[in-house]
Scaffold this motif. Structure first.
Motif, mmCIF file in Angstrom:
data_model
loop_
_atom_site.group_PDB
_atom_site.id
_atom_site.type_symbol
_atom_site.label_atom_id
_atom_site.label_comp_id
_atom_site.label_asym_id
_atom_site.label_seq_id
_atom_site.Cartn_x
_atom_site.Cartn_y
_atom_site.Cartn_z
ATOM 1 N N ASP A 35 4.531 -0.181 -39.961
ATOM 2 C CA ASP A 35 5.246 0.195 -38.737
ATOM 3 C C ASP A 35 6.238 -0.871 -38.294
ATOM 4 O O ASP A 35 7.297 -0.553 -37.759
ATOM 5 N N THR A 36 5.889 -2.141 -38.527
ATOM 6 C CA THR A 36 6.771 -3.223 -38.072
ATOM 7 C C THR A 36 7.991 -3.393 -38.974
ATOM 8 O O THR A 36 8.896 -4.150 -38.646
ATOM 9 N N TRP A 37 8.024 -2.695 -40.109
ATOM 10 C CA TRP A 37 9.136 -2.829 -41.051
ATOM 11 C C TRP A 37 10.116 -1.653 -40.968
ATOM 12 O O TRP A 37 11.038 -1.571 -41.778
ATOM 13 N N LYS A 38 9.952 -0.763 -40.001
ATOM 14 C CA LYS A 38 10.705 0.497 -40.016
ATOM 15 C C LYS A 38 12.212 0.303 -39.973
ATOM 16 O O LYS A 38 12.959 1.113 -40.506
#
Length: 375
Positions: free
Chosen positions: A1-4
């Motif tokens: 999710d933090t790399w979206k």
């Protein structure tokens, strides 16, 4: 999710030999140099939830003879596989070079290459960094404005520097990051040594002092794990070499794992790093193999160029000196004019050239010479 919002990069540090990559069922690309690292941008192929990564390893491709070498090479994934995020605007490359030395100061050049995946205009981008010595003292701090796709250069003068040698492997630490305004987009920490290699007359010098090499040729092979080399084994080998007064290692016949060079930097070893094309001699008379050699040279130099331990580049191993081999050596010199190069040659072949070796070659390297030749 933090790399979206980032691009997702997949990195292979070594696979014997060639390989195709798929993400889910979409083809992401291929690579055909067993001992060079390769990066794939797999962002377009990813979806929410689970993603299947598939690799097909194969043994035969154009130039596969270059990865034969004279050792055991079990086919498969032999080095680390890594996945990591990269923001749109990012540091593509950094080059660290000692440009000049004197008794009282060193001038070190830092070149940052900034780029982006998109066509957006750059915002308020800057490179911020500091240089820290071995005692934790900050020697320099800087903030440099960035324009997209333009290199950022900074010369730093360090007074009374700690010079790197095999006996005094003192390293500085560069902590730097890419910022948009006050927001950090990326941050890095990289160690480097201050040192210069030169050849004056027939004398090899490091930091202006004559240098004697006492070395070994080394393969990256473990009796129990094949081409998978643990840090424990690397450390054990290097410590045994130190005890035997060995100060120099030739990586035959390919670049080693990245961690090896970090250990040589910190423990103090001189390294000849080899552009990988051992064997495959008949291919070197065919101009259609030129791009294959240049690709291998680029991957080798760009990965290892900032290591203090790497004093020389070796262009292949015991190959004939053909036009495409010469072009590869010139390309290496263009990529990195700060280090000498050599072409390792079989003794009899070396003598057959009657010393008619191009001027851009810095070191003669005939292998297995009799005493008469050494005289």
């Amino acid at each position: 999710d933090t790399w979206k919002n980032d691009h997702i990069i997949l990195r292979f540090d070594g696979v014997l030999r060639g390989y195709d990559v798929w993400v889910i069922v979409q083809y992401a690309g291929k690579w055909e140099s067993s001992y060079n690292s390769c990066l794939f941008d797999i962002t377009p192929f990813l979806k929410e939830g689970d993603n299947l990564l598939a690799l097909r390893v194969y043994t035969h491709f154009k130039g596969f003879y270059f990865d034969g070498n004279d050792d055991w090479a079990q086919v498969g994934i032999s080095r680390d596989v890594t996945i990591f995020p990269v923001p749109d605007f990012h540091v593509k490359d950094i080059t660290i070079r000692t440009n000049s030395l004197s008794d009282t100061f060193a001038k070190v050049g830092f070149d940052f290459e900034i780029t982006s995946f998109s066509k957006r205009r750059a915002g308020n981008l800057s490179i911020q960094g500091k240089i820290i010595d071995k005692n934790g003292i900050v020697k320099e701090e800087f903030r440099l404005p960035v324009k997209k796709d333009f290199p950022v250069h900074r010369d730093v003068t360090i007074s009374h520097p700690d010079l790197w040698t095999a006996e005094t492997p003192d390293l500085y630490r560069l902590e730097y990051g890419l910022y948009n305004g006050e927001k950090a987009l990326q941050s890095f920490s990289e160690k480097f040594g201050i040192r210069q290699t030169s050849i004056e007359g027939h004398i090899l010098k490091l930091n202006g002092v004559a240098l004697k090499l006492r070395g070994v040729t080394m393969h990256e092979t473990d009796a129990f794990h094949g081409k998978v080399i643990s840090e424990e084994l690397m450390l054990n080998d290097l410590r045994l070499m130190k005890e035997a007064n060995i100060n120099y290692i030739r990586t035959s016949h390919y670049p080693f794992v990245p961690r090896f060079y970090e250990l040589c930097d910190s423990l103090g070893f001189y390294v000849m790093d080899e552009v990988p094309f051992g064997f495959g001699d008949r291919n070197l008379y065919d101009e259609s193999f030129q791009d294959i050699l240049l690709t291998r040279a680029l991957a080798t130099v760009m990965r290892d160029k900032n290591h203090a331990s790497v004093l020389f580049w070796s262009i292949g191993n015991e190959n004939p000196l053909t036009p495409i081999a010469e072009e590869t050596g010139k390309y290496v010199k263009q990529l990195d004019p700060t280090r000498p190069i050599c072409y390792p040659m079989i003794h009899d072949y070396f003598l057959s050239l009657k010393y008619n070796i191009p001027d851009f070659v810095d070191i003669y390297a005939p292998h297995y010479p009799p005493v008469e030749t050494l005289k």
